[in-house]
Write a protein that holds these residues in place. Structure first.
Motif, PDB file in Angstrom:
ATOM      1  N   VAL A   9       0.848  -1.193   0.000  1.00 18.60           N
ATOM      2  CA  VAL A   9       0.000   0.000   0.000  1.00 18.60           C
ATOM      3  C   VAL A   9       0.885   1.246   0.000  1.00 18.60           C
ATOM      4  CG1 VAL A   9      -2.013   1.119   1.026  1.00 18.60           C
ATOM      5  CG2 VAL A   9      -1.665  -1.341   1.332  1.00 18.60           C
ATOM      6  N   LEU A  32      -6.417  -4.563   2.743  1.00 14.42           N
ATOM      7  CA  LEU A  32      -5.060  -4.052   2.573  1.00 14.42           C
ATOM      8  C   LEU A  32      -4.068  -4.879   3.372  1.00 14.42           C
ATOM      9  CD1 LEU A  32      -5.822  -0.239   3.018  1.00 14.42           C
ATOM     10  CD2 LEU A  32      -5.788  -1.557   0.898  1.00 14.42           C
ATOM     11  N   ALA A  40      -2.021   2.213   5.157  1.00 13.35           N
ATOM     12  CA  ALA A  40      -3.137   1.280   5.251  1.00 13.35           C
ATOM     13  C   ALA A  40      -4.063   1.657   6.406  1.00 13.35           C
ATOM     14  CB  ALA A  40      -2.616  -0.143   5.414  1.00 13.35           C
ATOM     15  N   VAL A  52      -7.642  -3.495   7.107  1.00 19.11           N
ATOM     16  CA  VAL A  52      -6.230  -3.891   7.120  1.00 19.11           C
ATOM     17  C   VAL A  52      -6.144  -5.320   7.646  1.00 19.11           C
ATOM     18  CG1 VAL A  52      -3.916  -3.377   7.958  1.00 19.11           C
ATOM     19  CG2 VAL A  52      -5.542  -1.504   7.561  1.00 19.11           C
TER      20      VAL A  52
END
Length: 254
Positions: A9, A32, A40, A52
């Protein structure tokens, strides 16, 4: 498409999330990786439906489409040992990493599509080159400004090399402002003027009825200032040096 995962990311990963979530309408859930933890976490706090995961395997397990956006030299560390089902779709954003190379690393038969999204996907106005054409992937990038599928990986690498000229353009503009400041212009005034000058040039690029060489000619007066700088600075030797740099980059990307 209901669930998209992003491993790595960074700036492009952030731009994709922002483009998808700020576009209105129904947006897919996004998962993510913890790589790029600060970005993230910020995206997860900012957007509902952005999560996340604890690790990269968690991203793969929860996603239908997985975007791999780690740096090329970090890919072995980031991807080694991951298990990805053949029913997933993988989007490879790593410059210079061929499909066959990534397939060996992931040990999967899942479709793998290469893509070159640019930061402007956050405003949904960037054309993204893809290879091979894939309905799910092309539909995703159509939402973010448009997909441009190409015929083969050699053509894809040419477009990838062109992308490598982006920061050179910014450096060119910075050189102009530094030159003006060296002649007594306040740096903030020079910066403002150069930005405005080239923002107007950017707008003229939206006129697709005129090829680029025609746009150049239309902005030039015979024996005028623009013609003088173009012919004395961007001369055949300079153009050849640019082509040589691109050829070298293309060789490394192939």
């Amino acid at each position: 498409m209901q669930r998209i995962g992003i491993i790595g990311v960074g700036e492009i990963g952030r731009a994709i999330v922002e483009g998808l979530r700020d576009g209105g309408g129904t947006a897919p859930e996004v998962f993510l990786s913890p790589r790029g933890a600060r970005t993230a976490a910020e995206l997860s706090e900012r957007f509902e439906g952005v999560h996340v995961c604890a690790d990269n395997q968690g991203v793969l397990d929860r996603s239908e489409v997985v975007i791999i956006a780690v740096r090329r030299h970090d890919r072995q560390e980031a991807l080694a040992g991951l298990r990805i089902g053949d029913d997933r779709t993988v989007i490879n954003l790593m410059a210079g990493v061929a499909t066959a190379d990534l397939r060996r690393t992931l040990a999967t038969r899942a479709p793998i599509v290469r893509a070159i999204p640019l930061p402007a996907v956050r405003e949904r106005r960037s054309t993204t080159v893809t290879f091979p054409s894939h309905p799910v992937v092309d539909s995703l990038f159509d939402q973010l400004g448009g997909a441009l599928p190409v015929a083969d990986e050699d053509a894809f690498n040419v477009f990838s090399a062109l992308t490598g000229t982006l920061t050179t353009h910014y450096a060119y503009l910075a050189t102009l402002t530094s030159w003006a400041a060296g002649h007594g212009i306040a740096p903030d005034a020079a910066d403002r003027y150069v930005r405005g000058l080239f923002q107007n040039v950017g707008r003229s690029l939206s006129d697709e009825t005129r090829p680029l060489h025609r746009l150049a000619a239309d902005h030039e007066t015979p024996r005028g200032n623009n013609e003088r700088v173009r012919t004395t600075w961007f001369d055949p030797a300079n153009a050849a040096a640019l082509a040589k740099a691109l050829d070298g980059l293309l060789t490394d990307l192939a």
